[in-house]
Design a protein around this motif. Structure first.
Motif: not given
Length: 265
Positions: A68, A213, A215-218, A245-247, A249-250, A261
């Motif tokens: 991003h 990971n 959070w980086r993959w979204a 992946f966004g849902r 989370g980390r 989640r």
């Protein structure tokens, strides 16, 4: 001197390959946290302090950052007259856009883990000066391969590879979550154990990877969707995986955490 922006786990390992060859590698510490500073020191990097000074002192700059931030990183080096190689997971169109910010551009994509061990990781390159970047890694654990002169080709290959590895991870998480919501998860896993015996463990691994990971993959999956669209195919595969992946989370490390989640509980 060769510049690296910025030495995360992958970037620091790539830079260490160059340092081990006896090359000087610089980085810019301004705004970086203690973890990045520690990785840079461990890799033997030279601190140029600012990106502007890095550009002034380096003939080649390698961009290895969360995807991003790839365009923003290139914008920081707008007008750079050295050789700029973007090695991030972005779509071919985004790679071409990045190349518009610099005079000399090489498109790249890394497949595999941080290159500490010979044969685990490949660097694919495309562009008129791709061989210059490839030559930097001669004799190192990172295997560099030139695809040809057309920027975007290396990014396209990276996108298609990640579409499978990361896309199927997201699909497995979505399947386990939907099965649990319908109350048939145990029966599904039992059937997998009979007919698809690798899937129970793969779904557990998918959860661990997503929590570490995702959070980086979204953003990367969104770029994969754009890449499919560039090929006149549905972009929804990438968009759906990005949302998974966004849902997720980390933080956390098990399948139940990821499913909870995703279910919104």
């Amino acid at each position: 001197m060769i510049g690296i922006v910025h030495p995360g786990q992958m970037g620091a390992a790539v830079a260490k390959n160059l340092v081990d060859r006896g090359l000087q590698v610089g980085w810019a510490s301004a705004g970086r946290g203690p973890d990045t500073r520690g990785r840079a020191a461990a890799a033997g990097l030279i601190d140029c302090e600012t990106v502007a000074r890095l550009a002034d002192e380096c003939d080649i700059v390698l961009s290895i950052c969360p995807p991003h931030a790839a365009v923003e990183t290139a914008q920081l080096l707008r007008g750079y007259t050295g050789l700029y190689a973007d090695l991030n997971a972005v779509s071919p169109t985004t790679a071409t856009h990045i190349g518009e910010h610099v005079d000399r551009f090489v498109d790249g994509g890394i497949i595999g883990p941080p290159p500490h061990t010979d044969g685990t990781t490949r660097l694919y390159l495309a562009g008129d000066e791709a061989h210059t970047i490839a030559a930097l890694f001669d004799g190192t654990p990172l295997r560099a391969q030139v695809l040809g002169p057309q920027p975007g080709d290396a990014s396209a290959l990276k996108m298609m590879y990640a579409a499978w590895t990361k896309g199927t991870a997201a699909m497995l998480l979505a399947i386990r979550t939907a099965a649990r919501s319908f109350g048939v998860e145990d029966a599904l896993v039992e059937e997998w154990e009979i007919s698809q015996p690798t899937l129970p463990a793969r779904s557990e691994q998918a959860a661990q990877s997503a929590l570490a990971n995702g959070w980086r993959w979204a953003f990367e999956l969104e770029e994969i969707g754009h890449t499919f669209a560039e090929a006149d195919l549905p972009a929804g595969f990438g968009a759906a995986a990005a949302e998974i992946f966004g849902r997720v989370g980390r933080g956390g490390d098990d399948l139940d955490t990821a499913i909870t989640r995703l279910m919104g509980d």
